[in-house]
Design a protein around this motif. Structure first.
Motif, PDB file in Angstrom:
ATOM      1  N   ALA A  45       0.871  -1.183   0.073  1.00 48.37           N
ATOM      2  CA  ALA A  45       0.206  -0.030   0.072  1.00 48.37           C
ATOM      3  C   ALA A  45       0.870   1.402   0.101  1.00 48.37           C
ATOM      4  N   LEU A  46       1.914   1.351   0.872  1.00 51.65           N
ATOM      5  CA  LEU A  46       2.939   2.393   0.688  1.00 51.65           C
ATOM      6  C   LEU A  46       3.730   2.574  -0.692  1.00 51.65           C
ATOM      7  N   PHE A  47       3.906   1.463  -1.349  1.00 53.69           N
ATOM      8  CA  PHE A  47       4.472   1.521  -2.504  1.00 53.69           C
ATOM      9  C   PHE A  47       3.628   1.994  -3.627  1.00 53.69           C
ATOM     10  N   ASN A  48       2.308   1.560  -3.560  1.00 51.19           N
ATOM     11  CA  ASN A  48       1.187   1.974  -4.490  1.00 51.19           C
ATOM     12  C   ASN A  48       0.890   3.495  -4.469  1.00 51.19           C
ATOM     13  N   TRP A  49       0.930   3.989  -3.199  1.00 48.93           N
ATOM     14  CA  TRP A  49       0.613   5.561  -2.867  1.00 48.93           C
ATOM     15  C   TRP A  49       1.739   6.243  -3.344  1.00 48.93           C
ATOM     16  N   LEU A  50       3.162   5.758  -2.956  1.00 50.18           N
ATOM     17  CA  LEU A  50       4.196   6.362  -3.407  1.00 50.18           C
ATOM     18  C   LEU A  50       4.183   6.905  -4.936  1.00 50.18           C
ATOM     19  N   GLN A  91       9.928   3.912   5.852  1.00 49.82           N
ATOM     20  CA  GLN A  91      10.013   2.790   4.591  1.00 49.82           C
ATOM     21  C   GLN A  91      10.883   3.574   3.786  1.00 49.82           C
ATOM     22  N   ARG A  92      11.588   2.712   3.273  1.00 45.06           N
ATOM     23  CA  ARG A  92      12.437   2.867   2.008  1.00 45.06           C
ATOM     24  C   ARG A  92      12.032   2.014   0.883  1.00 45.06           C
ATOM     25  N   PHE A  93      12.033   2.918  -0.242  1.00 42.53           N
ATOM     26  CA  PHE A  93      12.077   2.179  -1.604  1.00 42.53           C
ATOM     27  C   PHE A  93      12.895   2.439  -2.625  1.00 42.53           C
ATOM     28  N   ARG A 107      -4.647  11.356  -9.249  1.00 43.76           N
ATOM     29  CA  ARG A 107      -4.678  12.051  -7.883  1.00 43.76           C
ATOM     30  C   ARG A 107      -5.865  10.964  -7.210  1.00 43.76           C
ATOM     31  N   GLU A 108      -7.204  10.608  -8.019  1.00 46.58           N
ATOM     32  CA  GLU A 108      -7.910   9.672  -7.462  1.00 46.58           C
ATOM     33  C   GLU A 108      -7.195   8.367  -7.077  1.00 46.58           C
ATOM     34  N   THR A 109      -6.379   7.830  -7.724  1.00 49.68           N
ATOM     35  CA  THR A 109      -5.858   6.865  -7.551  1.00 49.68           C
ATOM     36  C   THR A 109      -4.696   6.638  -6.259  1.00 49.68           C
ATOM     37  N   ARG A 110      -4.160   7.934  -6.090  1.00 49.76           N
ATOM     38  CA  ARG A 110      -3.518   8.145  -5.112  1.00 49.76           C
ATOM     39  C   ARG A 110      -4.280   8.247  -3.586  1.00 49.76           C
ATOM     40  N   ASP A 111      -5.225   9.013  -3.814  1.00 51.30           N
ATOM     41  CA  ASP A 111      -6.238   9.033  -2.852  1.00 51.30           C
ATOM     42  C   ASP A 111      -6.943   7.684  -2.189  1.00 51.30           C
ATOM     43  N   PHE A 112      -7.020   6.827  -3.451  1.00 54.64           N
ATOM     44  CA  PHE A 112      -7.436   5.585  -2.839  1.00 54.64           C
ATOM     45  C   PHE A 112      -6.656   4.690  -2.006  1.00 54.64           C
ATOM     46  N   PHE A 113      -5.255   4.800  -2.276  1.00 53.17           N
ATOM     47  CA  PHE A 113      -4.405   4.273  -1.592  1.00 53.17           C
ATOM     48  C   PHE A 113      -4.181   4.959  -0.215  1.00 53.17           C
ATOM     49  N   ALA A 114      -4.602   6.151  -0.229  1.00 54.64           N
ATOM     50  CA  ALA A 114      -4.258   6.846   1.182  1.00 54.64           C
ATOM     51  C   ALA A 114      -5.259   6.291   2.219  1.00 54.64           C
ATOM     52  N   VAL A 115      -6.530   6.005   1.657  1.00 51.60           N
ATOM     53  CA  VAL A 115      -7.817   5.400   2.396  1.00 51.60           C
ATOM     54  C   VAL A 115      -7.131   4.134   2.892  1.00 51.60           C
ATOM     55  N   ILE A 116      -6.807   3.307   1.967  1.00 50.27           N
ATOM     56  CA  ILE A 116      -6.091   1.828   2.268  1.00 50.27           C
ATOM     57  C   ILE A 116      -5.215   2.118   3.555  1.00 50.27           C
ATOM     58  N   LEU A 117      -4.337   2.992   3.230  1.00 49.42           N
ATOM     59  CA  LEU A 117      -3.390   3.147   4.561  1.00 49.42           C
ATOM     60  C   LEU A 117      -4.175   3.691   5.789  1.00 49.42           C
ATOM     61  N   LYS A 118      -4.982   4.484   5.704  1.00 49.42           N
ATOM     62  CA  LYS A 118      -5.610   5.128   6.966  1.00 49.42           C
ATOM     63  C   LYS A 118      -6.564   3.954   7.460  1.00 49.42           C
ATOM     64  N   GLU A 119      -7.459   3.508   6.611  1.00 47.66           N
ATOM     65  CA  GLU A 119      -8.204   2.504   7.264  1.00 47.66           C
ATOM     66  C   GLU A 119      -8.156   1.132   7.522  1.00 47.66           C
ATOM     67  N   LEU A 141      -4.182   1.777   9.662  1.00 53.76           N
ATOM     68  CA  LEU A 141      -3.930   2.917  10.976  1.00 53.76           C
ATOM     69  C   LEU A 141      -2.747   3.626  10.493  1.00 53.76           C
ATOM     70  N   VAL A 142      -2.501   3.990   9.404  1.00 55.58           N
ATOM     71  CA  VAL A 142      -1.236   4.857   9.142  1.00 55.58           C
ATOM     72  C   VAL A 142      -1.752   6.466   8.960  1.00 55.58           C
ATOM     73  N   HIS A 143      -0.864   7.251   9.657  1.00 52.85           N
ATOM     74  CA  HIS A 143      -1.134   8.496   9.558  1.00 52.85           C
ATOM     75  C   HIS A 143      -0.068   9.484   9.290  1.00 52.85           C
ATOM     76  N   ASP A 144      -0.227  10.505   8.827  1.00 53.32           N
ATOM     77  CA  ASP A 144       0.968  11.571   8.647  1.00 53.32           C
ATOM     78  C   ASP A 144       2.140  10.968   7.581  1.00 53.32           C
ATOM     79  N   PHE A 145       1.739  10.316   6.567  1.00 46.88           N
ATOM     80  CA  PHE A 145       2.548   9.612   5.625  1.00 46.88           C
ATOM     81  C   PHE A 145       3.046  10.802   4.585  1.00 46.88           C
ATOM     82  N   HIS A 146       4.223  10.888   4.379  1.00 50.54           N
ATOM     83  CA  HIS A 146       4.833  11.841   3.516  1.00 50.54           C
ATOM     84  C   HIS A 146       6.083  11.305   2.928  1.00 50.54           C
ATOM     85  N   ILE A 147       6.568  11.837   1.611  1.00 49.12           N
ATOM     86  CA  ILE A 147       7.980  11.395   1.179  1.00 49.12           C
ATOM     87  C   ILE A 147       8.697  12.511   1.963  1.00 49.12           C
TER      88      ILE A 147
END
Length: 95
Positions: free
Chosen positions: A6-11, A72-74, A27-39, A42-48
């Motif tokens: 999920a982190l890699f897909n969001w990235l 997390q490193r990619f 943007r919509e796909t990025r936001d979809f992965f953000a929802v997966i991370l959050k819900e 339970l990941v919050h405040d994620f950023h590069i």
């Protein structure tokens, strides 16, 4: 979906959304992965994390999960590949 996936897909989608600001689907796909991370994770405040791109072959994502700060490193090349592929396909670059 595993947290790392999920982190890699969001990235990847964050990189595409930044590289193609007019691309609403990115943007919509990025936001979809953000929802997966959050819900789901339970990941919050994620950023590069800002890094000198010429000095490192990785991209780091900082995030918080269950009150613990993590990184997390990619691989940079793998992370940027989707944007490269999209930009290289004439189908997606018609004006």
């Amino acid at each position: 979906m595993k947290l790392q996936d999920a982190l890699f897909n969001w990235l990847q989608m964050q990189i595409v959304a930044e590289g193609r600001p007019e691309d609403e689907a990115a943007r919509e796909t990025r936001d979809f992965f953000a929802v997966i991370l959050k819900e789901d994770h339970l990941v919050h405040d994620f950023h590069i994390l800002e890094q000198d791109q010429e000095q490192t072959s990785t991209i780091q994502i900082a995030y918080e999960q269950e009150g613990i700060s993590k990184i997390q490193r990619f691989d940079r090349e793998a992370s940027e590949k989707l944007l490269e592929d999209i930009n290289g396909n004439p189908k997606y670059n018609q004006q």
